[in-house]
Design a protein around this motif. Structure first.
Motif, PDB file in Angstrom:
ATOM      1  N   GLY A  54     -16.565  83.253 -26.628  1.00  0.00           N
ATOM      2  CA  GLY A  54     -17.208  81.960 -26.826  1.00  0.00           C
ATOM      3  C   GLY A  54     -16.186  80.865 -27.083  1.00  0.00           C
ATOM      4  N   GLY A 113     -21.434  76.687 -23.992  1.00  0.00           N
ATOM      5  CA  GLY A 113     -20.583  77.833 -24.257  1.00  0.00           C
ATOM      6  C   GLY A 113     -19.841  77.815 -25.573  1.00  0.00           C
ATOM      7  N   MET A 115     -19.390  78.535 -29.360  1.00  0.00           N
ATOM      8  CA  MET A 115     -19.981  79.479 -30.303  1.00  0.00           C
ATOM      9  C   MET A 115     -19.319  79.442 -31.677  1.00  0.00           C
ATOM     10  N   ASP A 371     -19.376  88.025 -28.561  1.00  0.00           N
ATOM     11  CA  ASP A 371     -19.586  86.592 -28.347  1.00  0.00           C
ATOM     12  C   ASP A 371     -18.936  86.267 -27.009  1.00  0.00           C
ATOM     13  N   VAL A 373     -19.027  84.474 -22.884  1.00  0.00           N
ATOM     14  CA  VAL A 373     -19.519  83.462 -21.946  1.00  0.00           C
ATOM     15  C   VAL A 373     -19.137  83.897 -20.540  1.00  0.00           C
ATOM     16  N   TRP A 375     -18.777  82.767 -16.644  1.00  0.00           N
ATOM     17  CA  TRP A 375     -18.505  81.486 -15.979  1.00  0.00           C
ATOM     18  C   TRP A 375     -18.729  81.553 -14.479  1.00  0.00           C
ATOM     19  N   PRO A 390     -21.011  77.237 -17.547  1.00  0.00           N
ATOM     20  CA  PRO A 390     -21.273  78.600 -18.003  1.00  0.00           C
ATOM     21  C   PRO A 390     -22.570  79.126 -17.392  1.00  0.00           C
ATOM     22  N   GLY A 393     -24.570  82.753 -21.897  1.00  0.00           N
ATOM     23  CA  GLY A 393     -23.910  82.913 -23.178  1.00  0.00           C
ATOM     24  C   GLY A 393     -24.549  84.054 -23.954  1.00  0.00           C
ATOM     25  N   LYS A 395     -24.352  85.835 -27.809  1.00  0.00           N
ATOM     26  CA  LYS A 395     -23.851  85.723 -29.172  1.00  0.00           C
ATOM     27  C   LYS A 395     -24.226  86.973 -29.954  1.00  0.00           C
ATOM     28  N   ARG A 399     -28.546  87.596 -25.818  1.00  0.00           N
ATOM     29  CA  ARG A 399     -28.461  86.510 -24.846  1.00  0.00           C
ATOM     30  C   ARG A 399     -28.868  85.192 -25.498  1.00  0.00           C
TER      31      ARG A 399
END
Length: 411
Positions: A54, A113, A115, A371, A373, A375, A390, A393, A395, A399
């Motif tokens: 992230g 994106g 975090m 965590d 992302v 791309w 992105p 994402g 975390k 999702r």
């Protein structure tokens, strides 16, 4: 093996050309990395897209975002009274007002994106702890989506301002992990810097100072900050935001500065959008850019990040909370365009600011928090060059958003 999620056919930033792998996630953490992983759980085919940790926003002002409705930009392009004009409307800020504006900005950051974030919070009169309490609430309510690190500071003066420090100390006692300041606007800037370091020592806090804005180079505060970091043993825990004056140094002096910053463990967060907008207003032609060349400092071993600072306020009356767009802007301004240069720009949105915020659990490795992302690009350099968006994402293994539906997927 039972996994919660497997990302297949992803490219890692440090992977070889054409190499793809899989990442498996279990209980919010990365459980395995390797090609052809087998196991139960949801599977997502990334189609060879880049996956990164992230993004880390190292310098932001959530509490002052989105205030153009009450402090509109001036037609006079030479005007420099941003701080005075913002100060004049601070009495209109309420806890709910700050919370709503900050929440809107934060959610836009998330779908871009980001975090992890360090946000600076003003505690000058008449706001006092109003902004801190609002952002504290935001950090608590959005801890499922972002790690917010709060930096408390005084924007409009500290030395000889009765009662001003009381709010800083109160916020540190409430749990603020970082103390900052704006010595440029103090009656005694060096005294403010010394006091910031004293409080950092007392509360075991990190330091992030708005420093060296402007265009004169005989009076840079970086030297004092480095000396105090050495004396206190605070290397790796100190950052300077802006550093516009560094853009006015000849190359030989920039080398000396980079080495001193590296030796002292003092980082620099470059803020291209704000510094471009606010610097050089005393000039009517050949206007200085005011954006420090972080690459020159990195070459000497210093650590740097690229950050947003403000969106939709008089200091920066635009912005969509895309760190990638800010990094692309930076690369244009400092004329850095090679694959290596642009990859370093991406590092200044990820691993480098993670070091500034001292996130030991950051990165893509087994055992680290998931965590991630994904791309719409194959390399970090391509992300910056094309201002890539992105795609998804994730975390802590959950999702967070998808590109098709650029809204937060709330728990």
């Amino acid at each position: 093996m039972a996994f919660d999620l497997i990302l297949r056919n992803v490219r890692l930033a440090n992977g070889g050309p054409g190499a793809t792998t899989d990442i498996a996630v279990a209980e919010g953490r990365i459980a395995a990395i390797g090609p052809g992983l087998s196991g139960d759980g949801e599977t997502i085919d990334a189609g060879g897209g880049l996956v990164s940790p992230g993004l880390v926003e190292s310098h932001f002002h959530l509490d002052k975002s989105r205030i153009l409705d009450r402090v509109a930009p001036l037609e006079d392009r030479r005007a420099t009274d941003y701080m005075k004009r913002v100060s004049s409307v601070k009495s209109t800020f309420t806890p709910e007002d700050i919370y709503v504006r900050a929440r809107q900005t934060l959610e836009q950051c998330l779908v871009n994106g980001i975090m992890t974030m360090r946000t600076h919070i003003e505690v000058d009169a008449p706001i006092a702890l109003t902004g801190y309490e609002a952002i504290e609430r935001l950090a608590r309510e959005y801890n499922w989506a972002i790690d917010l690190q709060l930096c408390v500071f005084l924007q409009e003066g500290w030395t000889h301002v009765p009662g001003a420090e009381t709010n800083v100390v109160a916020a540190l006692k409430r749990g603020a992990r970082v103390v900052g300041g704006a010595p440029r606007y103090d009656a005694d800037g060096p005294a403010q810097i010394r006091r910031i370091f004293e409080l950092a020592k007392e509360f075991d806090a990190d330091i992030d100072i708005h420093g060296d804005g402007g265009y004169t180079t005989h009076d840079m505060m970086a030297w004092q900050i480095c000396d105090l970091a050495d004396r206190l043993g605070w290397g790796g825990r100190v950052a300077i935001g802006h550093g516009s004056k560094y853009s006015c140094l000849p190359e030989s002096e920039l080398v000396v500065l980079g080495k001193r910053l590296a030796d002292a463990g003092v980082a620099v967060s470059v803020l291209p959008a704000t510094d471009l907008f606010t610097n050089g207003r005393h000039l009517e032609h050949s206007v200085i850019r005011g954006v420090a060349d972080a690459h020159a400092l990195l070459a000497q071993g210093a650590n740097c990040s690229i950050a947003t600072n403000n969106v939709l306020n008089p200091f920066t009356p635009y912005g969509d909370c895309s760190l990638v767009r800010i990094a692309n802007l930076y690369a244009n301004v400092v004329q850095r365009g090679t694959e290596k240069d642009l990859s370093e720009c991406f590092a200044m949105l990820t691993h480098r600011p993670a070091r500034i915020l001292r996130k030991d659990d950051y990165g893509i490795a087994v055992g680290k928090p998931a965590d991630l992302v994904l791309w719409n690009a194959k390399t970090p350099a391509e992300v910056i060059a094309t201002v890539a968006q992105p795609v998804m994402g994730i975390k802590r293994g959950r999702r967070l958003f998808t590109r098709e539906n650029a809204k937060l997927l709330r728990p």
